[in-house]
Design a protein around this motif. Structure first.
Motif, PDB file in Angstrom:
ATOM      1  N   LEU A 329       0.836  -1.303  -0.080  1.00  0.00           N
ATOM      2  CA  LEU A 329       0.031  -0.005  -0.048  1.00  0.00           C
ATOM      3  C   LEU A 329       0.705   1.149   0.048  1.00  0.00           C
ATOM      4  O   LEU A 329       0.602   2.219  -0.364  1.00  0.00           O
ATOM      5  CB  LEU A 329      -0.907  -0.049   1.124  1.00  0.00           C
ATOM      6  CG  LEU A 329      -2.110  -1.050   1.017  1.00  0.00           C
ATOM      7  CD1 LEU A 329      -3.033  -1.068   2.304  1.00  0.00           C
ATOM      8  CD2 LEU A 329      -2.750  -1.002  -0.266  1.00  0.00           C
ATOM      9  N   PHE A 330       2.153   1.278   0.403  1.00  0.00           N
ATOM     10  CA  PHE A 330       2.999   2.538   0.155  1.00  0.00           C
ATOM     11  C   PHE A 330       3.730   2.460  -1.078  1.00  0.00           C
ATOM     12  O   PHE A 330       4.063   3.430  -1.580  1.00  0.00           O
ATOM     13  CB  PHE A 330       3.595   2.849   1.519  1.00  0.00           C
ATOM     14  CG  PHE A 330       4.560   1.796   2.114  1.00  0.00           C
ATOM     15  CD1 PHE A 330       5.893   1.623   1.258  1.00  0.00           C
ATOM     16  CD2 PHE A 330       4.597   1.192   3.374  1.00  0.00           C
ATOM     17  CE1 PHE A 330       6.877   0.797   1.774  1.00  0.00           C
ATOM     18  CE2 PHE A 330       5.505   0.380   3.781  1.00  0.00           C
ATOM     19  CZ  PHE A 330       6.633   0.171   2.994  1.00  0.00           C
ATOM     20  N   LYS A 331       4.316   1.053  -1.524  1.00  0.00           N
ATOM     21  CA  LYS A 331       5.413   1.296  -2.486  1.00  0.00           C
ATOM     22  C   LYS A 331       4.595   1.565  -3.880  1.00  0.00           C
ATOM     23  O   LYS A 331       5.020   2.100  -4.728  1.00  0.00           O
ATOM     24  CB  LYS A 331       5.920  -0.064  -2.514  1.00  0.00           C
ATOM     25  CG  LYS A 331       7.378  -0.054  -3.400  1.00  0.00           C
ATOM     26  CD  LYS A 331       8.261   0.857  -3.135  1.00  0.00           C
ATOM     27  CE  LYS A 331       9.051   0.956  -1.808  1.00  0.00           C
ATOM     28  NZ  LYS A 331       9.849  -0.247  -1.619  1.00  0.00           N
ATOM     29  N   SER A 362      -1.228  18.675  -4.244  1.00  0.00           N
ATOM     30  CA  SER A 362      -1.812  17.534  -3.483  1.00  0.00           C
ATOM     31  C   SER A 362      -1.210  16.176  -3.838  1.00  0.00           C
ATOM     32  O   SER A 362      -1.145  15.473  -2.800  1.00  0.00           O
ATOM     33  CB  SER A 362      -3.102  17.633  -4.643  1.00  0.00           C
ATOM     34  OG  SER A 362      -3.245  16.608  -5.665  1.00  0.00           O
ATOM     35  N   LEU A 363      -0.456  16.019  -4.990  1.00  0.00           N
ATOM     36  CA  LEU A 363       0.718  14.798  -5.285  1.00  0.00           C
ATOM     37  C   LEU A 363       1.530  14.749  -4.157  1.00  0.00           C
ATOM     38  O   LEU A 363       1.906  13.695  -3.515  1.00  0.00           O
ATOM     39  CB  LEU A 363       1.461  15.102  -6.708  1.00  0.00           C
ATOM     40  CG  LEU A 363       1.689  13.624  -6.951  1.00  0.00           C
ATOM     41  CD1 LEU A 363       0.638  12.764  -7.485  1.00  0.00           C
ATOM     42  CD2 LEU A 363       2.522  13.899  -8.298  1.00  0.00           C
ATOM     43  N   VAL A 364       2.093  15.712  -3.582  1.00  0.00           N
ATOM     44  CA  VAL A 364       3.054  16.033  -2.463  1.00  0.00           C
ATOM     45  C   VAL A 364       2.244  15.489  -1.237  1.00  0.00           C
ATOM     46  O   VAL A 364       3.098  14.528  -0.702  1.00  0.00           O
ATOM     47  CB  VAL A 364       3.651  17.306  -2.069  1.00  0.00           C
ATOM     48  CG1 VAL A 364       4.376  17.220  -0.885  1.00  0.00           C
ATOM     49  CG2 VAL A 364       4.101  17.962  -3.485  1.00  0.00           C
ATOM     50  N   VAL A 365       1.028  15.547  -0.885  1.00  0.00           N
ATOM     51  CA  VAL A 365       0.496  15.144   0.460  1.00  0.00           C
ATOM     52  C   VAL A 365       0.333  13.679   0.261  1.00  0.00           C
ATOM     53  O   VAL A 365       0.702  12.942   1.134  1.00  0.00           O
ATOM     54  CB  VAL A 365      -0.938  15.846   0.331  1.00  0.00           C
ATOM     55  CG1 VAL A 365      -1.556  15.177   1.677  1.00  0.00           C
ATOM     56  CG2 VAL A 365      -0.739  17.295   0.622  1.00  0.00           C
ATOM     57  N   ALA A 366      -0.230  13.127  -0.949  1.00  0.00           N
ATOM     58  CA  ALA A 366      -0.109  11.612  -1.228  1.00  0.00           C
ATOM     59  C   ALA A 366       1.273  11.037  -1.086  1.00  0.00           C
ATOM     60  O   ALA A 366       0.980  10.056  -0.471  1.00  0.00           O
ATOM     61  CB  ALA A 366      -1.007  11.424  -2.448  1.00  0.00           C
ATOM     62  N   LEU A 369       2.221  11.005   2.691  1.00  0.00           N
ATOM     63  CA  LEU A 369       1.360   9.799   3.312  1.00  0.00           C
ATOM     64  C   LEU A 369       2.063   8.448   3.172  1.00  0.00           C
ATOM     65  O   LEU A 369       2.548   7.738   4.174  1.00  0.00           O
ATOM     66  CB  LEU A 369       0.090   9.710   2.808  1.00  0.00           C
ATOM     67  CG  LEU A 369      -0.902  10.512   3.445  1.00  0.00           C
ATOM     68  CD1 LEU A 369      -2.515  10.416   2.834  1.00  0.00           C
ATOM     69  CD2 LEU A 369      -0.992  10.381   4.938  1.00  0.00           C
ATOM     70  N   ALA A 370       2.194   8.285   1.788  1.00  0.00           N
ATOM     71  CA  ALA A 370       2.942   6.851   1.582  1.00  0.00           C
ATOM     72  C   ALA A 370       4.402   6.714   1.912  1.00  0.00           C
ATOM     73  O   ALA A 370       4.758   5.761   2.774  1.00  0.00           O
ATOM     74  CB  ALA A 370       2.898   6.801  -0.251  1.00  0.00           C
ATOM     75  N   ALA A 371       5.023   8.031   1.936  1.00  0.00           N
ATOM     76  CA  ALA A 371       6.560   7.811   2.291  1.00  0.00           C
ATOM     77  C   ALA A 371       6.589   7.869   3.855  1.00  0.00           C
ATOM     78  O   ALA A 371       7.369   6.912   4.376  1.00  0.00           O
ATOM     79  CB  ALA A 371       7.314   8.815   1.858  1.00  0.00           C
ATOM     80  N   ALA A 372       5.762   8.346   4.461  1.00  0.00           N
ATOM     81  CA  ALA A 372       5.659   8.303   6.029  1.00  0.00           C
ATOM     82  C   ALA A 372       5.389   6.863   6.378  1.00  0.00           C
ATOM     83  O   ALA A 372       6.025   6.491   7.299  1.00  0.00           O
ATOM     84  CB  ALA A 372       4.767   9.294   6.471  1.00  0.00           C
ATOM     85  N   VAL A 449      -3.511   6.846  -6.954  1.00  0.00           N
ATOM     86  CA  VAL A 449      -2.432   7.278  -5.801  1.00  0.00           C
ATOM     87  C   VAL A 449      -3.201   7.531  -4.506  1.00  0.00           C
ATOM     88  O   VAL A 449      -2.726   6.979  -3.479  1.00  0.00           O
ATOM     89  CB  VAL A 449      -1.576   8.450  -6.469  1.00  0.00           C
ATOM     90  CG1 VAL A 449      -0.615   8.825  -5.369  1.00  0.00           C
ATOM     91  CG2 VAL A 449      -0.994   8.045  -7.746  1.00  0.00           C
ATOM     92  N   TRP A 450      -4.353   8.310  -4.660  1.00  0.00           N
ATOM     93  CA  TRP A 450      -4.812   8.894  -3.382  1.00  0.00           C
ATOM     94  C   TRP A 450      -5.446   7.642  -2.727  1.00  0.00           C
ATOM     95  O   TRP A 450      -5.337   7.542  -1.554  1.00  0.00           O
ATOM     96  CB  TRP A 450      -5.775   9.838  -3.642  1.00  0.00           C
ATOM     97  CG  TRP A 450      -5.332  10.953  -3.749  1.00  0.00           C
ATOM     98  CD1 TRP A 450      -4.851  12.099  -4.691  1.00  0.00           C
ATOM     99  CD2 TRP A 450      -4.957  11.911  -2.444  1.00  0.00           C
ATOM    100  NE1 TRP A 450      -4.348  13.128  -4.160  1.00  0.00           N
ATOM    101  CE2 TRP A 450      -4.325  13.156  -2.900  1.00  0.00           C
ATOM    102  CE3 TRP A 450      -5.078  11.494  -1.107  1.00  0.00           C
ATOM    103  CZ2 TRP A 450      -3.878  13.909  -2.069  1.00  0.00           C
ATOM    104  CZ3 TRP A 450      -4.533  12.487  -0.172  1.00  0.00           C
ATOM    105  CH2 TRP A 450      -3.970  13.754  -0.587  1.00  0.00           C
ATOM    106  N   ILE A 451      -6.179   6.623  -3.371  1.00  0.00           N
ATOM    107  CA  ILE A 451      -6.960   5.563  -2.817  1.00  0.00           C
ATOM    108  C   ILE A 451      -5.944   4.757  -2.133  1.00  0.00           C
ATOM    109  O   ILE A 451      -5.994   4.274  -0.891  1.00  0.00           O
ATOM    110  CB  ILE A 451      -7.819   4.594  -3.983  1.00  0.00           C
ATOM    111  CG1 ILE A 451      -8.702   5.535  -4.577  1.00  0.00           C
ATOM    112  CG2 ILE A 451      -8.115   3.366  -3.378  1.00  0.00           C
ATOM    113  CD1 ILE A 451      -9.577   4.731  -5.390  1.00  0.00           C
TER     114      ILE A 451
END
Lengths: 784, 158
Positions: A329-331, A362-366, A369-372, A449-451
């Protein structure tokens, strides 16, 4: 469940027809089936978490082969990765690939095909079924990485991926057979409940591990995974981050409950897993291509997962399951982000991207989330897994476990550092670089990406959902103590050692990112010629040279040598079997009837003389003598038909020879070869001759009763209107064989006649043939 | 229970040895003679393995229980005829070879010998990695998966 898998494959087959009308629609249609599969799996989640959902479809019952499928907690997690992410990535691909892209058609079909076989792999409850799907995913990967084969990078990467994973796969097949034989069943669930023991099982486990380690790109097989980044980004996201590379980890997770206590299982997994985690993390810190950075990150994380699943503790297994889901879910979204960045800017190079964060907030936020989640920050799924992972090795405090925990800490530090590097590389404003031009990405690219990024947050916050899955899987291991029994995945365990480890990883990781220039300088200084990639190249080149040498020794171009090799093989294999298992008959008569002796003597003398003669005509006459002698022996044996045919054919052969000999020189023209050539030939021929004679004796001795078919022939001969049984066989019972024989004669006649006529034609025209095999001109032409 | 008798065993051994030895020679004529001898040996082997000498398998002359086994005879009969066909064909081939190249010896295959002399493969799966990287576009990039670029458009920009 087989129905679902087959539906994928059928759909993949018809997909090109859809593509021909509309490329984008093809990806949309392809996404439907994985989505349906996900819904089906979630609908059956209750049963999967309970007793498990089984289905069996008989395949070849005589061989005990069946398609056994089973959906349980681990399977459910994998289905979410395979089908859930599959559906999203297929939808993403619809916007990623151009409307007129030439690669889109095959990629859509192959991605769906892959989704089908991967689904089969994760649901399989039968080792052989699993193996079939395992290799099919390797082939799908080969085709997807190779693309149309136009680019060298694609071909090279595809071949490397195929060679490495199929090598492991074949070793695994051997291991599976050994394991299945030892256990008496190929069903995974039965093997796990009642694990077999013995030295064969040890060998089997090593071989199976080889398959799992190659497939999941573990040290020293890992270079194929970064190389596979030559594939389009959606393919990398799906196969080489979310699903296929997890197959090895998945297999380890499946079998660990049965074998984790054996040193042959956990020692290599833990050692190589930790090594892989460190090497992958270290390499990811220095990559400038965002995609390769993520690829090395995947290598590192796969090592982490291997360690968690291979050690065989309850908490470790729970951590493994949470991270397995978390990693997908993050990679996957991070890869999709790279695809978007590449799409809107035309580059993935850390050194060229600058100021993108301001343009695509908005892409940065997503991405954050994933990188965190990847870095293991609180509230996210990755955090749950990492906390549990530290707890697993810290709670009982042995030296071994502390060592593992500290190594994991180092690996996690790298993970945090390369997560930061990814965000910095993709979005930060770098001094001295102009802001990168970028278009706005379309919704179709950002929504998937967001989902995925949000689901990491949701599942992280709602820890009990993942906890339920993880505890169900962890229950395969008996709890060793109260801590293990009561452990739950949760966001807050209080201020404890794992929390401290997590904090240390984040702190050190951020520090490492801030000191990145110093680290890169260190990396440069440490650079050395020994690398796994170089090792792979040496092995492949060595194999090729070995193949050339062997071919050169065996395929020397000389007919006698070839025949010699064949004879040697005959001596070695059937000869060896004869020596090992043949039994010499007890009663051996010197002869059956006295007349056999003079006839046999004639044959022997003629045959021996044949070797020494120099005149062609004498040789032909000697062969005739052998033939007539054997005809005589046939009469003694009670086979007058045979003798008749033998005399007739012998006479005809003699006539044919005389016709040809008229034109040939009287003596054999070949020079007498030296002794060192003659002696080996004579020895070889004699040994083979004796072998055949012994074979005849042993074979006839093995016969204890007349053939039943022959009695039948004798009984039925009157019905065929014949008194001669042999004749009845030839023209009635086995008439088709005789027809075949006549056909052979016809073909031989046609060949012979055309050869003779061609020669006559040449003579009449007086053509001089100056080229052709064997002439001096031809030799010159070939050897230069 | 039956067995090949010892004298026939010797005959078989000699026939096969001589046949193999001739087969290993270079003269096409000798090879052909080797094949003929091997054919004889095999027919004899079939008979000897089949059954010990018995009565002729013709109804009315002997009882079926006294027969030699008729099946190997039928097989050998087919084999004899096919050996004959093969012999004539090879004979014609040897003759043609003699007319064309002046001898009837089997030549070494020069292509094979050239392969044997080679030290390394002509094309290698690993070789490409050491070669120079050509200036192709990155195949993993988004641009490579996008719409094919019309060469006419690019021409203006370059």
């Amino acid at each position: 469940m087989l129905g679902l898998v087959v539906a994928h494959l059928v759909m993949a087959a018809v997909l090109p027809a859809v593509s021909a009308r509309n490329r984008r629609a093809a990806f949309g249609v392809a996404a439907v089936l994985p989505a349906v599969t996900l819904a089906w799996a979630l609908g059956n989640a209750g049963q999967a978490l309970g007793p498990g959902l089984d289905s069996t479809t008989s395949w070849a019952p005589e061989l005990g082969l069946a398609f056994d499928f089973r959906l349980d907690a681990l399977g459910l997690v994998m289905v979410v990765l395979v089908s859930g992410l599959g559906a999203l990535i297929l939808a993403y691909s619809a916007w990623y690939f151009g409307r007129r892209s030439r690669d889109a058609t095959r990629t859509a079909a192959l991605l769906l095909f892959f989704a089908g076989v991967m689904l089969g792999l994760v649901l399989a409850d039968d080792l052989l079924t699993l193996y079939v799907f395992w290799e099919l995913t390797s082939i799908a990967s080969f085709l997807l990485v190779g693309q149309s084969g136009e680019h060298r990078a694609n071909r090279r990467a595809a071949l490397q991926a195929l060679l490495v994973t199929v090598f492991g796969g074949l070793a695994m097949l051997l291991g599976i057979v050994l394991l299945g034989t030892a256990a008496g069943t190929y069903r995974i669930s039965e093997i796990v409940t009642d694990p077999p023991t013995g030295s064969a099982v040890t060998a089997a486990l090593v071989l199976i591990l080889l398959g799992a380690l190659t497939k999941s790109a573990q040290l020293p097989f890992h270079p194929w995974l970064p190389a596979a980044m030559a594939a389009p980004t959606p393919v990398s996201a799906y196969l080489h981050a979310a699903s296929m590379v997890k197959a090895g980890v998945f297999l380890v997770a499946r079998l660990s409950p049965a074998f984790a206590e054996r040193a042959v299982w956990w020692v290599p997994i833990v050692a190589l897993g930790l090594g892989t985690m460190l090497v992958g993390g270290w390499r990811a810190l220095h990559e400038t291509d965002l995609k390769r950075l993520l690829a090395f990150g995947t290598v590192s994380q796969l090592g982490f997962l291997m360690v968690l699943f291979g050690t065989g503790g309850r908490i470790a297994a729970m951590a493994g399951l949470a991270l397995l889901l978390g990693h997908g879910l993050f990679k996957a979204p991070l890869f999709l982000v790279v695809g978007i960045v590449d799409k809107v800017t035309g580059t993935r190079d850390v050194g060229k991207l600058s100021g993108l964060g301001r343009r695509l907030p908005s892409l940065v936020v997503a991405s954050v989330l994933a990188a965190a989640s990847m870095a293991g920050l609180p509230l996210l799924l990755g955090f749950l897994g990492k906390e549990a992972a530290f707890e697993a090795f810290l709670h009982d405090g042995g030296v071994r476990n502390w060592l593992v925990a500290l190594t994991l800490l180092a690996g996690s530090t790298f993970t945090v550092a390369y997560s930061a590097r990814f965000l910095w590389g993709a979005f930060a404003t770098k001094p001295g670089l102009p802001a990168t031009e970028a278009d706005q990405p379309s919704r179709g690219l950002t929504v998937p990406v967001w989902i995925t990024a949000l689901s990491g947050l949701v599942l992280g916050t709602l820890a009990p959902i993942v906890d339920g899955l993880a505890r169900r899987y962890g229950a395969a291991y008996p709890a060793q103590d109260a801590v293990e029994r009561d452990y739950h995945l949760a966001l807050w365990h209080g201020l404890n050692l794992p929390m401290l480890f997590s904090a240390a990883a984040v702190g050190l990781g951020v520090l490492a990112h801030l000191r990145r220039d110093a680290l890169t300088a260190l990396h440069r200084r440490l650079s050395h010629p020994v690398s796994a990639q170089r090792g792979y190249e040496l092995v492949v080149a060595g194999l090729e040279r070995f193949a050339v040498r062997v071919t050169g020794r065996l395929q020397v171009g000389s007919l006698p040598a070839y025949l010699g090799f064949i004879l040697l093989t005959v001596l070695a294999l059937p000869g060896g079997a004869l020596l090992a298992g043949g039994s010499w008959p007890a009663d051996q008569a010197a002869f059956h009837t006295a007349i056999q002796l003079p006839l046999g003597l004639i044959v022997v003398i003629a045959a021996l003389a044949l070797v020494r003669v120099h005149r062609r005509f004498t040789a032909v006459l000697l062969v005739g003598a052998i033939g007539y002698g054997i005809g005589g022996l046939f009469i003694v044996d009670g086979a007058p038909d045979l003798a008749l045919a033998q005399f007739l054919v012998e006479t005809l052969t003699l006539v044919a020879f005389v016709f040809v000999l008229r034109r040939l020189p009287a003596h054999f023209t070949e020079k007498r070869p030296p002794r060192r050539v003659i002696v080996p030939k004579a020895v070889l021929a004699t040994t083979a001759g004796i072998l055949f004679a012994v074979l005849g004796v042993v074979a006839s001795g093995a016969r204890t009763a007349p053939a039943t078919a022959s009695e039948e022939f004798a009984r039925l001969a009157p019905e065929a209107g014949a008194t001669n049984v042999v004749n009845a066989i030839l023209v009635d019972f086995r008439a088709l064989d005789t027809l075949g024989e006549i056909t052979v004669l016809l073909i031989a006649v046609a060949g012979t006649v055309s050869l003779v006529l061609a020669t006559r034609h040449d003579r009449r025209r007086g053509t001089q043939v100056t080229s052709g095999s064997g002439t001096p001109e031809h030799e010159e032409e070939l050897l230069g | 229970m039956n067995a090949v008798n010892l004298s026939m065993t010797v005959v078989l051994a000699v026939l096969y040895s001589v046949g193999f030895y001739l087969l290993l020679q270079r003269s096409l004529m000798r090879v052909l003679l080797g094949i003929v001898v091997l054919g004889h040996g095999t027919n004899l082997l079939l008979q000897l393995i089949g059954s010990p000498p018995g009565r002729v398998p013709i109804l009315g002359i002997a009882l079926p229980s006294e027969f030699t086994d008729p099946l190997p005879q039928a097989l050998a009969l087919t084999a004899i005829v096919i050996t004959f066909a093969l012999t004539t064909y090879l004979l014609a081939l040897g003759y043609r070879s003699w007319v064309l190249v002046g001898h009837d010896e089997v030549q070494d295959d020069l292509e094979d010998r050239r392969i044997a002399q080679r030290e390394r493969p002509e094309a290698s799966m690993g070789e490409e990695t050491t070669g120079e990287d050509d200036a192709e576009d990155d195949p993993g990039s988004a641009a490579a998966s996008g719409d094919p670029v019309d060469p006419a458009d690019v021409g203006g920009e370059r």
